[in-house]
Design a protein around this motif. Structure first.
Motif, PDB file in Angstrom:
ATOM      1  N   GLY A 161      -7.341 -12.451  -8.890  1.00 13.88           N
ATOM      2  CA  GLY A 161      -6.522 -11.255  -9.161  1.00 13.88           C
ATOM      3  C   GLY A 161      -5.433 -11.138  -8.105  1.00 13.88           C
ATOM      4  N   TRP A 162      -4.322 -10.591  -8.514  1.00 10.41           N
ATOM      5  CA  TRP A 162      -3.140 -10.472  -7.655  1.00 10.41           C
ATOM      6  C   TRP A 162      -3.450  -9.710  -6.360  1.00 10.41           C
ATOM      7  CZ3 TRP A 162       0.861  -6.148  -8.709  1.00 10.41           C
ATOM      8  CH2 TRP A 162       1.954  -6.283  -7.848  1.00 10.41           C
ATOM      9  N   HIS A 163      -4.244  -8.646  -6.451  1.00  8.82           N
ATOM     10  CA  HIS A 163      -4.490  -7.818  -5.256  1.00  8.82           C
ATOM     11  C   HIS A 163      -5.339  -8.567  -4.226  1.00  8.82           C
ATOM     12  CE1 HIS A 163      -3.049  -5.047  -8.151  1.00  8.82           C
ATOM     13  NE2 HIS A 163      -4.195  -4.906  -8.787  1.00  8.82           N
ATOM     14  N   CYS A 187       4.527  -4.236   3.999  1.00  7.51           N
ATOM     15  CA  CYS A 187       5.642  -3.609   3.264  1.00  7.51           C
ATOM     16  C   CYS A 187       5.674  -3.990   1.792  1.00  7.51           C
ATOM     17  CB  CYS A 187       6.980  -4.087   3.802  1.00  7.51           C
ATOM     18  SG  CYS A 187       7.309  -3.657   5.454  1.00  7.51           S
ATOM     19  N   GLY A 188       6.446  -3.238   1.064  1.00  4.95           N
ATOM     20  CA  GLY A 188       6.711  -3.526  -0.349  1.00  4.95           C
ATOM     21  C   GLY A 188       7.541  -2.400  -0.939  1.00  4.95           C
ATOM     22  N   GLY A 189       7.705  -2.440  -2.258  1.00  2.00           N
ATOM     23  CA  GLY A 189       8.417  -1.354  -2.927  1.00  2.00           C
ATOM     24  C   GLY A 189       7.443  -0.215  -3.237  1.00  2.00           C
ATOM     25  N   GLY A 231       5.736 -10.765  -1.499  1.00  2.00           N
ATOM     26  CA  GLY A 231       6.845 -11.576  -2.011  1.00  2.00           C
ATOM     27  C   GLY A 231       6.939 -11.542  -3.526  1.00  2.00           C
ATOM     28  N   PRO A 232       7.803 -12.388  -4.066  1.00  2.00           N
ATOM     29  CA  PRO A 232       8.070 -12.323  -5.503  1.00  2.00           C
ATOM     30  C   PRO A 232       6.988 -13.014  -6.346  1.00  2.00           C
ATOM     31  CG  PRO A 232       9.240 -14.155  -4.533  1.00  2.00           C
ATOM     32  CD  PRO A 232       8.540 -13.475  -3.395  1.00  2.00           C
ATOM     33  N   THR A 233       6.879 -12.545  -7.574  1.00  2.00           N
ATOM     34  CA  THR A 233       6.112 -13.292  -8.567  1.00  2.00           C
ATOM     35  C   THR A 233       7.136 -14.205  -9.226  1.00  2.00           C
ATOM     36  OG1 THR A 233       4.715 -11.375  -8.873  1.00  2.00           O
ATOM     37  CG2 THR A 233       4.596 -13.081 -10.572  1.00  2.00           C
TER      38      THR A 233
HETATM   39  P1  AMP Z   1       7.690  -8.063  -8.075  1.00  2.00           P
HETATM   40  O1  AMP Z   1       8.251  -9.468  -8.091  1.00  2.00           O
HETATM   41  O2  AMP Z   1       7.719  -7.378  -9.393  1.00  2.00           O
HETATM   42  O3  AMP Z   1       6.332  -8.015  -7.413  1.00  2.00           O
HETATM   43  O4  AMP Z   1       8.674  -7.200  -7.146  1.00  2.00           O
HETATM   44  C1  AMP Z   1       9.117  -7.649  -5.895  1.00  2.00           C
HETATM   45  C2  AMP Z   1       9.404  -6.481  -4.980  1.00  2.00           C
HETATM   46  O5  AMP Z   1      10.463  -5.674  -5.491  1.00  2.00           O
HETATM   47  C3  AMP Z   1       8.221  -5.540  -4.822  1.00  2.00           C
HETATM   48  O6  AMP Z   1       8.118  -5.157  -3.464  1.00  2.00           O
HETATM   49  C4  AMP Z   1       8.558  -4.372  -5.709  1.00  2.00           C
HETATM   50  O7  AMP Z   1       7.950  -3.203  -5.240  1.00  2.00           O
HETATM   51  C5  AMP Z   1      10.072  -4.311  -5.555  1.00  2.00           C
HETATM   52  N1  AMP Z   1      10.798  -3.679  -6.677  1.00  2.00           N
HETATM   53  C6  AMP Z   1      10.594  -3.845  -8.013  1.00  2.00           C
HETATM   54  N2  AMP Z   1      11.499  -3.140  -8.727  1.00  2.00           N
HETATM   55  C7  AMP Z   1      12.325  -2.524  -7.843  1.00  2.00           C
HETATM   56  C8  AMP Z   1      13.458  -1.647  -7.939  1.00  2.00           C
HETATM   57  N3  AMP Z   1      13.975  -1.271  -9.118  1.00  2.00           N
HETATM   58  N4  AMP Z   1      14.033  -1.209  -6.789  1.00  2.00           N
HETATM   59  C9  AMP Z   1      13.553  -1.584  -5.581  1.00  2.00           C
HETATM   60  N5  AMP Z   1      12.488  -2.403  -5.417  1.00  2.00           N
HETATM   61  C10 AMP Z   1      11.861  -2.873  -6.519  1.00  2.00           C
END
Ligand code: AMP
Ligand code: ZN
Length: 464
Positions: free
Chosen positions: A217-219, A238-240, A31-33
């Motif tokens: 730590g985040w991980h 899942c994730g980006g 999820g989001p930070t």
């Molecule tokens: P974060 O809050 O930075 O951890 O990002 C939240 C989610 O968005 C994570 O799964 C990232 O991998 C994904 N993400 C970040 N930047 C992009 C982008 N430009 N396009 C698609 N997914 C992204």
């Protein structure tokens, strides 16, 4: 139902998906930070996860979806240096770290809802599981996978033979180079499990631990939260794509070192969204969020439609022009849906054509969530004269269980009697060749908010 195949980043190929426990699927999505608003790139990834979840449900699986909220421990640098993003935002906005986290969590949930992304079954915050995180680090310590530096406890990646299993080969060489080295780190890939509060600094979010006061730590957070809710191993993580190299690699490493088991069976990653051919970056001034799109007159679902036009494993190049095209396509789709809504009480048994389209749709979507192809099929179907309007309507709703474009909410157009009479009268003048009068009536109909379209089967009325 067609076999469900998903591309697994771990094996680097498409695999047939079968849940670990009969019809139940455990799904964890990073999820989001919560230190600022989500941008449209983030939302693309959450949307892909929504499509995955809807596809699993469509296939008859019972999904338990867990999403975390990272409210502590995500540093500004991937190299375990830099500041905690939430604490930094608290300073910037002159609020407490807890207020920042609560505010941006709310904003994030609102974005998901506006994009018709289904919420997870379980929300879990990193700060809710500090004790369990300390327990995990203790296990790793006992097993000899940790070492202590001045600023924290680190994971010794050299001790784990399988480290980096998730890396595509071409990234393998680059990995070391990308990560700058913290003084004393044995290897560039080693990562922080617990960070100490720096001397002279008063953090808002900090806890006691056997090693000293600090924060996780985040991980480590994601390993603990996913296992707590889904057990180990679970089905899908899942994730980006940016998470492959570090975050997910380090999650896998901790689970395997501590428990001797893989964390998850499938790892799915969404490619990035770029803006007008460029990576989103502050310096480019091209970081957009959902509200920016809305302010320019676009609906969040137009953005959803745009994401569906691109396969999740391909880069999506966001342009305002493509968003406009998506908005038009979506309005068109709503209109087609409206035209096919059956009168109450209409029923029909599915024809062969209906079944053919449904089967084809299932094959396409079950082939690694091929939404662009599935959308193309939808448009072909709406044009197909062999399919009756009632069947079209039911197919549209069936496909929309995955697309999530809100077609079920589309209502029949209720045309006021006055407008219907004007249309009738206009048609009479038109047939008589009195175009002056028929044009005048068309204008009047438009003034009342409707459009008349002359078709082979007679005049059609639309909302303006
Ligand atoms: P974060 O809050 O930075 O951890 O990002 C939240 C989610 O968005 C994570 O799964 C990232 O991998 C994904 N993400 C970040 N930047 C992009 C982008 N430009 N396009 C698609 N997914 C992204
Ligand atoms: Zn994560």
């Amino acid at each position: 139902m067609a076999i469900l195949k998903l591309y697994n980043s771990l094996s680097r190929k498409e695999e047939v998906f079968k849940p670990l426990r009969d019809k139940r699927v455990g799904l964890y999505t990073c999820g989001p930070t919560v230190y600022s608003y989500a941008h449209i790139g983030n939302l693309r990834t959450y949307l892909f996860e929504d499509i995955l979840k809807r596809t699993l449900t469509y296939n008859g699986y019972r999904v338990k979806h867990v999403m975390n909220i990272t409210d502590v421990g995500h540093l500004t640098s991937q190299a375990d240096t830099g500041e905690d993003k939430v604490e930094m935002a608290a300073r910037r906005e002159k609020k407490s770290a807890w207020q920042i986290a609560a505010f941006y969590t709310r904003a994030f949930k609102n974005d998901l809802s506006r994009m018709n992304i289904m919420p997870p079954d379980v929300w879990i915050r990193a700060t809710q599981t500090i004790k369990e995180q300390i327990d995990l680090i203790r296990i790793l310590e006992k097993k000899g996978f940790t070492y202590k530096l001045a600023d924290g406890i680190y994971f010794d990646t050299k001790r784990l033979k399988s480290y980096g299993r998730l890396w595509p080969k071409k990234m393998k060489l680059k990995a070391g180079a990308r990560i700058e080295i913290v003084p004393g780190k044995k290897r560039p890939t080693d990562f922080a499990l617990w960070k100490f509060t720096p001397k002279g600094v008063k953090r808002q979010m900090e806890w006691n631990s056997p090693w000293g006061r600090g924060f996780p730590g985040w991980h480590t957070e994601c390993v603990v939260m996913s296992i707590r809710e889904l057990g180990i191993p679970f089905d899908i993580h899942c994730g980006g794509v940016d998470h492959i190299l570090i975050h997910h690699t380090n999650e896998i490493a901790q689970a395997e070192a501590a428990y001797g088991k893989p964390l998850a069976k499938f790892w799915l990653h969404c490619e990035f969204l770029d803006v007008e051919g460029k990576k989103m970056a502050k310096s480019e001034g091209n970081i957009f969020r959902l509200d920016d799109l809305i302010q320019r007159g676009f609906s969040p679902l137009a953005f959803r439609y745009l994401c569906l036009t691109c396969h999740y494993r391909s880069k999506l190049n966001f342009t305002w022009q493509s968003l406009k095209a998506s908005q038009n396509a979506l309005e068109n789709l709503y209109q087609r849906t409206r035209e096919t809504i059956p009168a109450r009480g209409t029923s029909s048994s599915p024809s062969l054509g209906f079944k053919k389209y449904q089967k084809r749709f299932q094959e396409i979507i079950n082939h690694d969530l091929d939404t662009p192809k599935a959308l193309a099929l939808l448009w072909n179907m709406t044009e197909d004269k062999k399919i009756s309007p009632v069947e079209k309507y039911h197919l549209l709703l069936d496909f929309d269980r995955i697309f999530g474009l809100g077609l079920k909410k589309i209502k029949r157009l209720r045309i006021p009697k006055k407008v219907r009479n004007l249309v009738k009268l206009r048609e009479e003048y038109r047939k008589k060749g009195d175009f002056k009068k028929s044009d005048r009536l068309r204008n009047e109909i438009e003034r009342l908010g409707y459009l008349v379209e002359d078709t082979q089967t007679g005049p059609k009325i639309k909302k303006r």
